[in-house]
Design an enzyme around this catalytic site. Structure first.
Site, PDB file in Angstrom:
ATOM      1  CG  PHE B 130      -6.996   1.362   7.646  1.00 56.23           C
ATOM      2  CD1 PHE B 130      -7.514  -0.276   7.473  1.00 56.23           C
ATOM      3  CD2 PHE B 130      -5.481   1.176   7.396  1.00 56.23           C
ATOM      4  CE1 PHE B 130      -6.938  -1.032   6.839  1.00 56.23           C
ATOM      5  CE2 PHE B 130      -4.873   0.458   6.969  1.00 56.23           C
ATOM      6  CZ  PHE B 130      -5.528  -1.055   6.744  1.00 56.23           C
ATOM      7  CG  ASP B 202      -7.213   7.579   5.772  1.00 52.24           C
ATOM      8  OD1 ASP B 202      -7.245   7.959   4.476  1.00 52.24           O
ATOM      9  OD2 ASP B 202      -6.695   6.906   6.263  1.00 52.24           O
ATOM     10  CE1 TYR B 227      -4.013   0.043  -1.084  1.00 52.82           C
ATOM     11  CE2 TYR B 227      -1.824   1.384  -1.266  1.00 52.82           C
ATOM     12  CZ  TYR B 227      -2.974   0.575  -0.417  1.00 52.82           C
ATOM     13  OH  TYR B 227      -2.715   0.477   0.861  1.00 52.82           O
ATOM     14  CE  LYS B 228      -7.504   1.483   0.725  1.00 54.46           C
ATOM     15  NZ  LYS B 228      -7.507  -0.160   0.990  1.00 54.46           N
ATOM     16  NE  ARG B 376     -12.954  -4.707   2.781  1.00 56.04           N
ATOM     17  CZ  ARG B 376     -11.870  -3.638   2.809  1.00 56.04           C
ATOM     18  NH1 ARG B 376     -11.849  -2.350   3.302  1.00 56.04           N
ATOM     19  NH2 ARG B 376     -10.949  -3.935   2.000  1.00 56.04           N
TER      20      ARG B 376
END
Lengths: 415, 415
Positions: B130, B202, B227-228, B376
């Site tokens: 990312f 991560d 928050y995912k 996705r």
């Protein structure tokens, strides 16, 4: 001699008095701690319900665009700019004050170094500065191999000798958190520049508390807090301001994707965006961030000049009443008497400052305590009334005259 | 051949199906983007109302103690620890993932350097990581005078040659945000250690998505997002984990007052606290932080093993249905077919990936798009049903078979 009725009359004549209706203030409480956590704008509840129920719950991921979440740091920054003498595109609301100070201090040191002034290895600050500012400077300095030194002065008068040809940055809090002393921003900024240093201001106790004119007074960088006088909510994100002339070469180590020129291109090489969004790093806590707007919208209904006039009237009244009615007690005014050097708080030292403050809080007069021996009282003209000042002093008089406090009271973990 | 009724039957037999009732999911939406922003736990609304109305509005400053605000990063960290194979006092919820990565990477580099391994000047990561992770590494490296190099590999197979005696830290995202590829945490951590490097993970797309065993698998440092898959709310604060054996010498540059041994003693010299709170910096956004607990409390009602089993069943089904029903279209599975290397998302490339995804979203099937050409689809077994998989594929089939998308659709600023 002032009476309670005089205070009622002053409230009646106060043109700002209706702003108080826009805050949720609990019954039976005189809140004099807005310098630590501002009171809740009524609108904050419906705003956070909207964010959580509708924007998050219903629109989900689409809210990054549709509800403007991604732009919030800039949009709120532009609203805040008017309160601190800044222009649009100079402020973002993001991260914590500590993190923002790290960015601004790093950027200032980098600028001095890159422009060949590597002999400037000193950061001048005050020993009485809010500790996290000093800790952040110590942390940053210890990670940079250039050997930066933190030079801590013990009183504002020492600035003139402390700032010299070795000074890279002068980093001061405009209004001191403990004493309530306010620096002359223009005078100190001018001094710093005259000696070749850059000027970084922490406005934690200034933004929304006193008129600030960052551009007019020659500041270079500033950071500040939104959860004190700006009433943004507990721990609401802080702000960072960079003067327009420093934005093009603003460089900070926390180069996360929100400061990338094309964050959604997902390129593996960092390329800084233009403007103040260079000061951003990662994804922001939207619920806490969105509520900041509710406080700012109340400020938009008045002016910092009007607020300052009332703030000084409130603090003058408090000082007068305490000094006249508690004169037999060992209270010592810590806050400057001169308006030019006073923020929007009043601090009194008392040998039993902690237990006296606990007794005040138990009676609904909420100020706070700071080591050593200091009782802090914050006055926020958006919602503090003259009658609150009278009644608070009334309680203080009763506590002191009748020793209604426990001299052996133990400190809370967090005060 | 699977039918819609088979999917209904699988939902009926699903022991996790009742957990969906604890989420607010809008009508007419099949939400397959929990890997970007998790859906809202119903409890989050009442929790944030409590924080804003009662804790902030009524108790004001007293809530730092009374409502436990100051302890929230640790208390939530302890709850989160059980989901990632960590122990109490090893995790705090705080700041953003980018900021936490900066702290962890700095601490790891510092440890290598202080222990005399200054020849180790390489940070190994993936080009496909990312981007913010790479940007943060680039930012940190460029501020340290020791001349750190970022070595970016192009495929996991290159790890074996890329990690060498020059490597200070291996910094990888466990499950890739775009392809959904999952590293073998134990294997890579073991390789890093065998070559004398430290291992930083991560977990942005792992925490709450797949079983993670940080301690058992030999990780040194980890950061991640709430928050995912953890459903903490938009931009909710991230987390940082430090292995117990690294906590005593954990040192990070963002040394704000929340990481001080006595934050309220207001001393002008930084002195780090013990344990994982060394990873804290400044004041946290309480409203956003408090809601993280609502998501964690739902995880406490099941196990990561049960969630993984359903997650694989959902992604298997999605892959099967797309490949069997869309076989005439140029869709290419990007996500690994092997369970051992698959996270909880499925990515398909399509030459018109962006407009096809826009058409899906317009029909209420919400996934997202990542450059280049990648659609996705995130599957969150807490609330995604088998019937959702069927219906989503049904819509995709219709869009592709009947070309119900605009090949010239323009990208949003934020997608």
């Amino acid at each position: 001699m002032m009476t309670r009725d005089d205070c009622l009359a002053r409230d009646k004549a106060d043109k700002l008095s209706s702003l108080r209706d826009q805050f949720d203030l609990p019954d039976g409480v005189i809140y004099l701690d807005g310098n630590s956590l501002g009171a809740r704008p009524k609108a904050a509840l419906s705003r956070v319900q909207q964010v959580v129920n509708d924007e998050w719950g219903k629109d989900l991921i689409r809210s990054w665009n549709k509800a403007g979440w991604f732009d919030l740091p800039s949009r709120l920054g532009d609203k805040l700019a008017t309160l601190i003498g800044a222009n649009p595109n100079e402020v973002v609301v993001t991260d914590s004050t500590s993190v923002n100070l790290f960015k601004a201090l790093a950027a200032a040191l980098h600028k001095q170094s890159r422009e060949g002034r590597s002999q400037r290895h000193v950061i001048v600050t005050e020993r009485a500065n809010f500790p996290t500012d000093v800790y952040i400077a110590q942390g940053l300095a210890s990670w940079l191999d250039r050997g930066y030194e933190i030079r801590m002065i013990d009183s504002p008068e020492q600035l003139n000798t402390a700032i010299d040809e070795e000074t890279a940055v002068v980093m001061l809090t405009h209004v001191n958190y403990r004493a309530g002393h306010m620096h002359d921003m223009r005078e100190v900024s001018t001094l710093a520049h005259a000696r070749g240093a850059l000027m970084l201001w922490d406005l934690a106790h200034s933004a929304g508390a006193v008129p600030v004119n960052l551009n007019a007074d020659g500041a270079d960088y500033a950071v500040g807090c939104t959860y004190k006088y700006l009433n943004g909510g507990p721990g609401s994100p802080a702000f960072i301001w960079v003067a327009a002339q420093h934005q093009e070469d603003f460089r900070q180590p926390l180069s996360g994707w929100w400061s990338h020129a094309s964050p959604f291109a997902m390129q593996p090489q960092f390329e800084a965006t233009g403007g103040i969004r260079r000061a951003l790093c990662g994804t922001q806590p939207i619920a806490s961030l969105a509520m900041v707007e509710c406080g700012l919208d109340i400020f938009a209904q008045t002016s910092m000049a009007a607020l300052r006039e009332k703030s000084l009237a409130l603090t003058d009244l408090f000082i007068d009443l305490v000094e006249s009615r508690c004169s037999v007690h060992p209270l010592k005014l810590v806050t400057p008497r001169e308006h030019a050097h006073r923020g929007s708080q009043v601090s009194f030292a008392h040998p039993h400052g902690y237990p006296v403050m606990q007794a005040l809080i138990a009676r609904g007069v909420i100020g706070d305590y700071r080591e050593p021996h200091i009782m802090r009282f914050g006055f926020t003209p958006l919602y503090t009334r003259f009658i609150d000042v009278w009644d608070a002093v009334d309680v203080l008089v009763d506590i002191l005259d009748n020793k209604r406090y426990d001299p052996a009271a133990l400190r809370d973990a967090v005060t």
